[in-house]
Design an enzyme around this catalytic site. Structure first.
Site, PDB file in Angstrom:
ATOM      1  N   GLU A  34       2.103   6.834  -1.584  1.00  0.00           N
ATOM      2  CA  GLU A  34       3.035   5.692  -1.594  1.00  0.00           C
ATOM      3  C   GLU A  34       4.074   5.824  -0.488  1.00  0.00           C
ATOM      4  O   GLU A  34       4.711   6.872  -0.345  1.00  0.00           O
ATOM      5  CB  GLU A  34       3.728   5.623  -2.964  1.00  0.00           C
ATOM      6  CG  GLU A  34       3.851   4.231  -3.489  1.00  0.00           C
ATOM      7  CD  GLU A  34       2.497   3.540  -3.645  1.00  0.00           C
ATOM      8  OE1 GLU A  34       2.173   2.707  -2.777  1.00  0.00           O
ATOM      9  OE2 GLU A  34       1.781   3.804  -4.609  1.00  0.00           O
ATOM     10  N   THR A  36       3.492   6.138   2.455  1.00  0.00           N
ATOM     11  CA  THR A  36       2.977   7.027   3.509  1.00  0.00           C
ATOM     12  C   THR A  36       2.359   6.228   4.654  1.00  0.00           C
ATOM     13  O   THR A  36       2.247   6.738   5.767  1.00  0.00           O
ATOM     14  CB  THR A  36       1.908   7.979   2.931  1.00  0.00           C
ATOM     15  OG1 THR A  36       1.024   7.219   2.102  1.00  0.00           O
ATOM     16  CG2 THR A  36       2.538   9.079   2.099  1.00  0.00           C
ATOM     17  N   ASP A  37       1.968   4.971   4.395  1.00  0.00           N
ATOM     18  CA  ASP A  37       1.200   4.228   5.413  1.00  0.00           C
ATOM     19  C   ASP A  37       1.996   4.012   6.698  1.00  0.00           C
ATOM     20  O   ASP A  37       1.481   4.227   7.793  1.00  0.00           O
ATOM     21  CB  ASP A  37       0.640   2.908   4.861  1.00  0.00           C
ATOM     22  CG  ASP A  37       1.689   1.945   4.324  1.00  0.00           C
ATOM     23  OD1 ASP A  37       2.863   2.356   4.156  1.00  0.00           O
ATOM     24  OD2 ASP A  37       1.344   0.777   4.064  1.00  0.00           O
ATOM     25  N   GLY A 124       2.066 -11.632  -7.000  1.00  0.00           N
ATOM     26  CA  GLY A 124       3.368 -11.026  -7.255  1.00  0.00           C
ATOM     27  C   GLY A 124       3.295  -9.751  -8.068  1.00  0.00           C
ATOM     28  O   GLY A 124       4.306  -9.253  -8.551  1.00  0.00           O
ATOM     29  N   GLY A 126       1.720  -6.970  -6.838  1.00  0.00           N
ATOM     30  CA  GLY A 126       1.494  -5.850  -5.929  1.00  0.00           C
ATOM     31  C   GLY A 126       0.041  -5.436  -5.845  1.00  0.00           C
ATOM     32  O   GLY A 126      -0.272  -4.295  -5.546  1.00  0.00           O
ATOM     33  N   SER A 129      -2.918  -9.903  -3.315  1.00  0.00           N
ATOM     34  CA  SER A 129      -3.605 -11.198  -3.288  1.00  0.00           C
ATOM     35  C   SER A 129      -3.583 -11.783  -1.878  1.00  0.00           C
ATOM     36  O   SER A 129      -4.555 -12.411  -1.449  1.00  0.00           O
ATOM     37  CB  SER A 129      -2.958 -12.174  -4.279  1.00  0.00           C
ATOM     38  OG  SER A 129      -1.574 -12.304  -4.027  1.00  0.00           O
ATOM     39  N   GLU A 162      -0.323 -11.708   8.954  1.00  0.00           N
ATOM     40  CA  GLU A 162       0.757 -11.608   7.962  1.00  0.00           C
ATOM     41  C   GLU A 162       2.068 -11.190   8.620  1.00  0.00           C
ATOM     42  O   GLU A 162       3.133 -11.719   8.302  1.00  0.00           O
ATOM     43  CB  GLU A 162       0.377 -10.631   6.847  1.00  0.00           C
ATOM     44  CG  GLU A 162       1.403 -10.606   5.741  1.00  0.00           C
ATOM     45  CD  GLU A 162       0.852 -10.191   4.386  1.00  0.00           C
ATOM     46  OE1 GLU A 162       1.667  -9.921   3.505  1.00  0.00           O
ATOM     47  OE2 GLU A 162      -0.386 -10.144   4.202  1.00  0.00           O
ATOM     48  N   ASP A 174      -3.675  -2.564   2.787  1.00  0.00           N
ATOM     49  CA  ASP A 174      -4.147  -3.617   1.883  1.00  0.00           C
ATOM     50  C   ASP A 174      -5.356  -4.353   2.450  1.00  0.00           C
ATOM     51  O   ASP A 174      -6.340  -4.608   1.748  1.00  0.00           O
ATOM     52  CB  ASP A 174      -3.018  -4.615   1.595  1.00  0.00           C
ATOM     53  CG  ASP A 174      -1.809  -3.948   0.963  1.00  0.00           C
ATOM     54  OD1 ASP A 174      -1.929  -2.775   0.565  1.00  0.00           O
ATOM     55  OD2 ASP A 174      -0.754  -4.589   0.874  1.00  0.00           O
TER      56      ASP A 174
END
Length: 382
Positions: A34, A36-37, A124, A126, A129, A162, A174
């Site tokens: 988490e 970390t990306d 919403g 997480g 979507s 995005e 994602d």
């Protein structure tokens, strides 16, 4: 009626001819790794069996028509011959327009398309979507026009759309897991090289996601603060990213760092190590070690990165009391609300669901939402 049947039927009714293709792209949950990306580190997500589905067909002109089945069949139309700009009223349309525009910017040549979109990835929560929509639209154009794009390129295009068109800062995880997910596997992703390794999931283990339904308010501002603190830490070590700092180097000089920054850095360094080890534990079916790693991850997010809230901690405690060391549980996602993820032996799922139903609302005043998922295949025809 399945999403495929629903979108195909709507397509025929709306456009007066049958769709030629139906494409799906899944949502995802991150099992461990988490924040970390954006530190060039490792993540371990899996695609889930909630997805965005698009029935589509190529057109012989330069027009794009898109219907959103989940938004009262709203219709967006735009031309590939004119500059693509944001839609004034439909936010959903900007994800589609952004992906199409960025595919054009990458010098891809394609014609018009008709699409009907529907999805069941909870919004919403997480569970990505938006990434699943971006990857689905990219895959539609790749399939209809045989574009020379692989899954990673479709994912990068979605992330660009995005970040630059929709205006939301996100990492690559994602989109990458939505494009490249593998049935019955998680994916260890190196966020620097974008290299991936499929990690088989133990048989008989369910991926359970529980939404706390606690409304996230701080997530944007606090996310940016955490990013800045991590960048400050990397600069202190004169490295491009925290990925390049070892725990030994950190321990030797931790006392020289600002105490808050030191806590943030410690989370990233230990979380990276946990994520790589978790991939091995999962592959070996070592749920006991997975339990320890997920528990350490949650404690680190709570105490060092300080991104959990009492409602999330309560959910984790309720689940942990039922599963003991037979599975793992932790918060997943950006923090300040959202979801927890648990790896649970299938036979314990009813007991976990019952315990959460009996205790969570009583303790917090909020009703949770419970999802039992299967690690699923990434984007493609369905």
């Amino acid at each position: 009626m399945s999403l495929k049947e629903k979108t195909q039927s709507l397509f025929a009714n709306a456009f007066g001819y049958p769709a030629t293709h139906t494409i799906q792209a899944p949502g995802r949950v991150n099992l461990i790794g988490e924040h970390t990306d954006y530190n060039d580190g490792f993540v371990l997500p899996c695609a889930i069996d909630y997805q965005t589905v698009i029935s589509c067909a190529p057109r012989d002109d330069r027009k794009v028509r898109v219907m959103a089945a989940d938004y009262e069949n709203q219709l967006d139309e735009f031309s590939l011959n004119a500059p693509i700009v944001a839609h004034e009223n439909y936010q959903w349309a900007n994800y589609v327009r952004g992906v199409v525009k960025h595919l054009q910017l990458r010098n891809n040549s394609f014609g018009g398309v008709d699409m009907v979109i529907s999805g069941n990835v909870p919004q919403g929560a997480g569970l990505s979507s938006s990434a699943s929509l971006e990857v689905a639209v990219g895959t539609v154009l790749q399939q209809l026009y045989h574009l020379p794009l692989d899954g990673a390129q479709i994912a990068l295009n979605g992330q660009e759309a995005e970040n630059q068109f929709v205006g939301c800062n996100c990492g690559i995880m994602d989109q990458l897991i939505s494009a490249l997910g593998k049935k019955d596997h998680a994916l260890l992703i190196d966020c620097r090289s974008l290299g991936t390794k499929a990690v088989s999931m133990p048989k008989g283990v369910a991926v359970v996601i529980i939404n706390s339904n606690f409304k996230r308010t701080l997530v944007g501002s606090e996310y940016n603060t955490r990013r800045e603190q991590c960048e400050t830490g990397a600069r202190f070590f004169q490295q491009p990213a925290l990925r390049d700092v070892t725990i030994e180097e950190f321990n030797a000089v931790a006392h020289e760092l600002d105490p808050i920054v030191a806590k943030r850095v410690r989370h990233i360094l230990t979380e990276n190590a946990r994520t790589v080890e978790a991939a091995s534990a999962l592959e070996q079916g070592d749920l006991k070690r997975m339990d320890e790693l997920m528990a350490e991850s949650h404690a680190s997010m709570r105490d060092d990165f300080e991104i959990t809230v009492p409602q999330i901690d309560t959910l984790v405690e309720i689940v942990k009391a039922v599963i003991g060391d037979k599975g793992g549980v932790r918060m997943t996602g950006g923090g300040f609300g959202g979801c927890i993820v648990a790896l649970i032996p299938e036979e314990l799922v009813p007991a976990v669901q019952q315990a959460v139903a009996e205790q969570y609302e009583a303790k917090t005043g909020i009703k949770e939402t419970f999802y039992v998922c299967k690690p699923s295949q990434g984007a493609g025809q369905c």
